[in-house]
Design a protein around this motif. Structure first.
Motif, short mmCIF file in Angstrom:
data_model
loop_
_atom_site.label_atom_id
_atom_site.label_comp_id
_atom_site.label_asym_id
_atom_site.label_seq_id
_atom_site.Cartn_x
_atom_site.Cartn_y
_atom_site.Cartn_z
N ARG A 479 -19.80 -24.14 -74.51
CA ARG A 479 -19.35 -23.40 -75.16
C ARG A 479 -19.39 -23.56 -76.80
O ARG A 479 -18.71 -24.71 -77.00
CB ARG A 479 -17.79 -22.91 -74.64
CG ARG A 479 -17.74 -21.62 -73.95
CD ARG A 479 -18.66 -21.32 -72.97
NE ARG A 479 -18.63 -22.01 -71.67
CZ ARG A 479 -17.79 -22.01 -70.78
NH1 ARG A 479 -16.57 -21.35 -70.93
NH2 ARG A 479 -17.65 -22.78 -69.71
N TYR A 481 -18.35 -22.20 -80.81
CA TYR A 481 -17.76 -21.38 -81.67
C TYR A 481 -18.59 -21.22 -82.80
O TYR A 481 -18.89 -22.49 -83.51
CB TYR A 481 -16.39 -21.73 -82.08
CG TYR A 481 -15.26 -21.83 -81.06
CD1 TYR A 481 -14.54 -20.78 -80.65
CD2 TYR A 481 -14.75 -22.99 -80.63
CE1 TYR A 481 -13.64 -20.59 -79.89
CE2 TYR A 481 -13.71 -23.11 -79.77
CZ TYR A 481 -12.93 -21.99 -79.24
OH TYR A 481 -12.15 -21.78 -78.35
N PHE A 532 -15.99 -15.52 -72.81
CA PHE A 532 -16.43 -16.56 -73.24
C PHE A 532 -15.65 -17.95 -72.47
O PHE A 532 -16.20 -18.88 -72.11
CB PHE A 532 -15.75 -16.87 -74.97
CG PHE A 532 -16.03 -18.12 -75.60
CD1 PHE A 532 -17.38 -18.35 -75.65
CD2 PHE A 532 -15.19 -18.99 -76.22
CE1 PHE A 532 -17.63 -19.60 -76.64
CE2 PHE A 532 -15.23 -19.99 -76.89
CZ PHE A 532 -17.04 -20.34 -76.92
N ARG A 533 -14.32 -17.70 -72.20
CA ARG A 533 -13.74 -18.57 -71.43
C ARG A 533 -14.30 -18.68 -70.11
O ARG A 533 -14.66 -20.03 -69.58
CB ARG A 533 -12.07 -18.27 -71.03
CG ARG A 533 -11.57 -19.36 -70.61
CD ARG A 533 -9.88 -18.79 -70.50
NE ARG A 533 -9.49 -18.51 -72.04
CZ ARG A 533 -8.75 -17.32 -72.48
NH1 ARG A 533 -8.58 -16.28 -71.50
NH2 ARG A 533 -8.28 -17.03 -73.31
N LEU A 537 -20.41 -15.91 -71.78
CA LEU A 537 -21.21 -15.73 -73.31
C LEU A 537 -20.75 -17.47 -73.66
O LEU A 537 -20.07 -18.16 -73.35
CB LEU A 537 -19.90 -15.23 -74.21
CG LEU A 537 -19.81 -13.80 -74.27
CD1 LEU A 537 -18.83 -13.27 -75.13
CD2 LEU A 537 -20.91 -13.12 -74.71
N SER A 538 -21.98 -17.92 -74.28
CA SER A 538 -22.01 -19.41 -74.85
C SER A 538 -21.66 -19.54 -76.06
O SER A 538 -20.85 -20.27 -76.50
CB SER A 538 -23.45 -19.71 -74.52
OG SER A 538 -23.68 -20.13 -73.13
N LEU A 540 -19.71 -17.90 -79.33
CA LEU A 540 -18.62 -16.80 -80.02
C LEU A 540 -18.69 -17.09 -81.35
O LEU A 540 -18.45 -17.85 -82.11
CB LEU A 540 -17.31 -17.11 -79.48
CG LEU A 540 -16.29 -16.11 -79.82
CD1 LEU A 540 -16.36 -14.97 -78.88
CD2 LEU A 540 -14.88 -16.72 -79.32
N ALA A 555 -15.22 -25.55 -74.70
CA ALA A 555 -15.89 -25.32 -75.78
C ALA A 555 -15.99 -26.82 -76.49
O ALA A 555 -14.98 -27.53 -76.82
CB ALA A 555 -15.04 -24.43 -76.95
#
Ligand code: ADP
Ligand code: MG
Length: 695
Positions: A479, A481, A532-533, A537-538, A540, A555
């Motif tokens: 993950r 950000y 995301f969690r 989604l990879s 964010l 993440a």
């Protein structure tokens, strides 16, 4: 309602009571100063205009503010709407043109009739080798020339608010100043040579030179001291009150605690154990707990709060956890719900989103005591929310809330213990200034197995390489950000930048990329966060909405675009979103090669350390004390007259003074005590007085 000393009645009236201030102007003044006359009184000048210089026109120097006595010779209206209206004036030595844009002809002809003599004041300019004055600040009858030749204070303004209105308003307010009995220790006032309150304010609003504007003048020191004493005294009174309401002891037998420990996927750190022991000790001690839990981002404050709440529940009461945003409230709920289920207690959540029937049902359950733990936002302090028996209130990320909200939540029960949590490392003296002698627990260690975050600074022009490198991470479901730059001026520009980056990344990684920003509805935001969690989604892409508290342990990569535009504390908060598991994490700080020295110094510190306390210290050093102390972010009180960077010696005196007062006259009954009540009202600390009455 609390009864206010009558001597203050006028000061606590709305500013519309002042001559010349109607609804419209009041709204503008309210923006910058406040809605009441007392707010104007405490709105102090930050500059002066000297109108005493009154030369003949032949000697009037360009650039200076002057006061002139002139005769009106001729009016020359502009040929078109756009051209200014000119009024030609003279004295025995020369000529000057007064220039008015968007002029109202009628008004000009009335206030500057040809042939009349007028006293005018404003700045001299030169245009085409001739003297002119654009929009004189003042136009008065010739007879009032002398009264115009004064030094005028300049006040902080807001767009659309004419300086003259502010000045007149404040002069009117100063006129209403009462002369209350001295509330300060007379020996101190004498020793320092301070003026009495009334005179101090009159002086502050009539500066004669730049030196009079300094925070070190006797008048300003006196007022700063008043404010500091009011805050210290209020804190002490509240504290005494809290102790005096001997609070019921909440005792548990560690039954829920044992269950929760078994259900927890990790082992508590020694710091966490210690903090929990402090808290349970407080709650069982028979006096009301007021404890601050301070711990760096990721140090595991939530788990500590959970154990405290479980103990309160086992002791037969309810517990509430208030978070600053809906996102955080939901996250806390998701973390705690499985744990609550495992130990067999009832947990629920209340936010601004809850409405209608379901909300009514929830409130009824809460009031009936069928809900043991309630998680929520500000919604928890609404009027309609009541508990069967609230025993513990926990407030997360304390700096986002005012002391007031904390008190309201606490007052939803009788004898409620309070735990507040913050990641802001507040130095001890400042802690005292804001919270009085609150007890403090610190989480000094990070949970075991945490890998340090590898932080690198990379020039922005290598951004495509960085994106390229993400392919491998995305393919392994890591993950990521991606934080977008901060543009101070406009949220919309922030947003546009984030949307652009999102689109760009979608082109490359397709539906693996999501976007969250501050303008989204909480529900939408939560949906994206959940995806995301879960790993749908990879990547964010986010604006700084992810700054506080978000917890997705999977993440492990964070890219911060234009890291040079963020402050140190903020970078640290952001970076704290990764490094939350036993996998190693990487933080890439993309910076503008043109970034200044300060920005580079910040990035260097970020590369060198992960330690929040150290970073806070460096932040202080880089920014200088004054600034950090003034910011709201830091969770410190906003003083209007005191400046902790300058008046810290006064703070120390105020602290011991407040202690002495509460020891000798805890009910503020004596003569000085009565005067001190006036002081508390003056600075809106009357909550403390209400405590006196009920305690
Ligand atoms: P913060 O102090 O920033 O609020 P959190 O309470 O969100 O930190 O905890 C950060 C992360 O660490 C969470 O994922 C939490 O589950 C985890 N955590 C908390 N305590 C421990 C521990 N003792 N061992 C391992 N992980 C922990
Ligand atoms: Mg947290």
């Amino acid at each position: 309602m609390s009864t206010r000393p009558t001597i203050l009645n006028k000061l606590f009236s709305p500013i519309t009571e002042l001559k010349g201030i109607g609804e419209k102007l009041a709204q503008l003044i309210e923006k910058i100063a406040g809605p009441r006359i007392v707010d104007l009184i405490f709105h102090i000048p930050n500059g002066i205009i000297d109108r005493r210089f009154s030369p003949p026109l032949a000697q009037a120097p360009p650039g200076r503010v002057v006061t002139l006595l002139v005769k009106i010779i001729e009016h020359r209206p502009g040929a078109t709407q756009r051209q200014p209206y000119r009024v030609i004036c003279e004295d025995n030595t020369g000529e000057i043109t007064l220039v008015f844009f968007h002029a109202q002809k009628d008004w000009l002809q009335k206030s500057l009739p040809v042939g009349a003599e007028k006293a005018i004041s404003g700045q001299i300019e030169i245009y085409n080798d001739r003297l002119q004055m654009t929009h004189p600040d003042r136009i008065l009858p010739a007879a009032e020339l002398e009264s115009l030749k004064t030094v005028e204070p300049i006040y902080p303004l807001t767009a659309g608010l004419p300086p003259k209105v502010m000045l007149k308003g404040i002069q009117g307010a100063v006129h209403l100043l009462p002369q209350p009995e001295e509330w300060l220790n007379k020996a101190l006032v004498r020793e320092r040579g301070w003026p009495v309150w009334h005179d101090a304010l009159t002086t502050i609003h009539a500066p004669q030179s730049d030196a009079d504007l300094l925070p070190t003048t006797k008048a300003r020191q006196r007022l700063a001291y008043d404010e500091l004493l009011a805050s210290q005294l209020a804190l002490r009174l509240m504290r005494i009150h809290q102790v005096k309401v001997s609070c019921r002891a909440l005792k548990d037998h560690g039954r829920l605690r044992a269950k929760a420990t078994a259900a927890l996927p990790f082992k508590l750190t020694t710091s966490q154990e210690k903090a929990i022991a402090d808290i349970l000790g407080d709650m069982a001690g028979g006096t009301r707990m007021l404890r601050l839990l301070q711990g760096d981002v990721g140090s595991g404050k939530t788990a500590v709060a959970a154990f405290a709440m479980f103990a309160a529940v086992e002791a037969g009461t309810q517990a509430a956890l208030m978070a600053p945003t809906e996102l955080l409230a939901r996250q806390h709920f998701q973390t705690l719900a499985p744990l609550a289920e495992a130990i067999g207690i009832k947990i629920d959540i209340l936010t601004g989103r809850d409405k209608g029937k379901p909300k009514e049902r929830l409130l009824a359950e809460l009031a009936a005591g069928n809900i043991d733990i309630i998680i929520g936002t500000h919604a928890l302090v609404q009027d309609g929310v009541s508990f069967k028996d609230l025993g513990l209130a926990v407030i997360d990320e304390q700096h986002r809330f005012g002391v007031h909200q904390r008190l309201i939540l606490r007052n939803k029960g009788s004898g409620v213990h309070t735990l507040v949590m913050t990641a802001t490392p507040i130095p001890r003296t400042l802690l005292l200034a804001s919270y009085g002698d609150m007890d403090v627990s610190r989480l000094l260690e990070k949970p075991a197995g945490r890998q340090p975050i590898n932080t690198r600074a990379i020039p922005l022009d290598r951004i495509e390489e960085v994106i390229e490198a993400l392919h491998r991470a995305v393919s392994t479901k890591t993950r990521i950000y991606w934080v977008c730059p901060l543009v101070e001026e406009s949220e919309l520009i922030d947003l546009a930048a984030a949307e652009d980056r999102h689109n760009h990344l979608v082109e490359i990684f397709g539906n693996k990329v999501g976007l969250v920003h501050g303008r989204m509805k909480p529900a939408e935001k939560e949906k994206v966060m959940a995806a995301f969690r879960m790993g749908d989604l990879s990547i964010l892409v986010a604006t700084t909405v992810i700054e506080v508290g978000v917890d997705v342990p999977e993440a492990t990569i964070m890219v911060i675009e234009h890291a040079d535009r963020f402050g140190l504390a903020q970078l640290h908060q952001l970076r704290g979103r990764i490094g939350r598991s036993d996998k190693s994490s990487t933080c890439l700080l993309l910076y503008d090669a043109k970034a200044g020295e300060m920005a580079r110094a910040r990035l260097k510190i970020m590369r060198e350390t992960n330690d929040g306390f150290l970073i806070a210290e460096e932040d202080l050093r880089l920014r200088g004390g004054g600034e950090i102390l003034g910011t709201r972010q830091s969770g410190l009180p906003d003083f209007r007259l005191a400046d902790l960077a300058v008046h810290s010696d006064l703070l120390a005196i105020a602290q011991s003074d407040a202690k002495l007062i509460t020891e000798t006259d805890p009910g503020l009954e004596g003569t000085q005590g009565q005067s001190l009540r006036t002081l508390l009202y003056l600075f809106d600390r009357d909550t403390a007085i209400r405590f006196l009455r009920s305690g």
